[in-house]
Design a protein around this motif. Structure first.
Motif, PDB file in Angstrom:
ATOM      1  N   UNK A 112       0.840  -1.187   0.000  1.00 38.26           N
ATOM      2  CA  UNK A 112       0.000   0.000   0.000  1.00 38.26           C
ATOM      3  C   UNK A 112       0.884   1.250   0.000  1.00 38.26           C
ATOM      4  N   UNK A 113       0.458   2.250  -0.756  1.00 36.42           N
ATOM      5  CA  UNK A 113       1.155   3.531  -0.840  1.00 36.42           C
ATOM      6  C   UNK A 113       0.141   4.642  -0.627  1.00 36.42           C
ATOM      7  N   UNK A 114       0.603   5.751  -0.077  1.00 37.98           N
ATOM      8  CA  UNK A 114      -0.257   6.917   0.119  1.00 37.98           C
ATOM      9  C   UNK A 114       0.586   8.170  -0.082  1.00 37.98           C
ATOM     10  N   UNK A 115      -0.037   9.214  -0.614  1.00 32.03           N
ATOM     11  CA  UNK A 115       0.658  10.476  -0.853  1.00 32.03           C
ATOM     12  C   UNK A 115      -0.332  11.626  -0.776  1.00 32.03           C
ATOM     13  N   UNK A 116       0.161  12.789  -0.402  1.00 28.01           N
ATOM     14  CA  UNK A 116      -0.688  13.973  -0.351  1.00 28.01           C
ATOM     15  C   UNK A 116      -0.663  14.744  -1.664  1.00 28.01           C
ATOM     16  N   UNK A 117       0.116  14.266  -2.630  1.00 28.98           N
ATOM     17  CA  UNK A 117       0.124  14.824  -3.978  1.00 28.98           C
ATOM     18  C   UNK A 117      -0.189  13.702  -4.955  1.00 28.98           C
ATOM     19  N   UNK A 118      -0.930  14.024  -5.998  1.00 28.57           N
ATOM     20  CA  UNK A 118      -1.315  12.999  -6.974  1.00 28.57           C
ATOM     21  C   UNK A 118      -0.060  12.389  -7.595  1.00 28.57           C
ATOM     22  N   UNK A 119       0.048  11.050  -7.589  1.00 26.33           N
ATOM     23  CA  UNK A 119       1.233  10.411  -8.158  1.00 26.33           C
ATOM     24  C   UNK A 119       1.256  10.530  -9.679  1.00 26.33           C
ATOM     25  N   UNK A 120       2.416  10.873 -10.196  1.00 30.98           N
ATOM     26  CA  UNK A 120       2.574  11.027 -11.642  1.00 30.98           C
ATOM     27  C   UNK A 120       2.507   9.657 -12.319  1.00 30.98           C
ATOM     28  N   UNK A 121       1.857   9.600 -13.444  1.00 30.78           N
ATOM     29  CA  UNK A 121       1.805   8.379 -14.234  1.00 30.78           C
ATOM     30  C   UNK A 121       0.762   7.361 -13.805  1.00 30.78           C
ATOM     31  N   UNK A 122      -0.026   7.658 -12.802  1.00 31.60           N
ATOM     32  CA  UNK A 122      -1.080   6.732 -12.368  1.00 31.60           C
ATOM     33  C   UNK A 122      -2.446   7.371 -12.594  1.00 31.60           C
TER      34      UNK A 122
END
Length: 97
Positions: free
Chosen positions: A38-48
């Motif tokens: 599982x991954x989480x980020x507060x910025x939209x991940x590039x390329x997904x």
């Protein structure tokens, strides 16, 4: 799917724009059969792409569903003291079951 966000995670995400993106992915360099983490980020991940809004209770949670499967409980928490970051859990695990 039930979504649970810890108070610490809600505060951190709120400071960083109020949105969190969550997805599961396998390591790039590993053997076949490795589980997806599982991954989480507060910025939209590039390329997904393929994220859908699953909750707006305090923070917007955008979740990319892996192969149509969803957890019973999607948990969002915080890890790290010096450099805190959001972290996602699939039914309490870092691995997408």
């Amino acid at each position: 799917m039930q979504v649970e966000v810890s108070p610490e995670a809600a505060a951190l995400v709120g400071e960083r724009g109020g949105r969190v993106w969550v997805w599961a992915a396998r390591p790039r360099r590993c053997c076949q059969g490795t589980p997806a983490y599982m991954h989480a980020a507060t910025e939209r991940p590039a390329g997904l792409s393929g994220f859908r809004l699953v909750s707006q209770a305090g923070v917007e949670i955008w979740f990319r569903v892996p192969a149509g499967r969803v957890p019973d409980v999607l948990e969002i928490g915080v890890r790290g003291r010096r450099r805190p970051r959001v972290e996602a859990y699939w039914d309490g695990c870092l691995i997408a079951l």
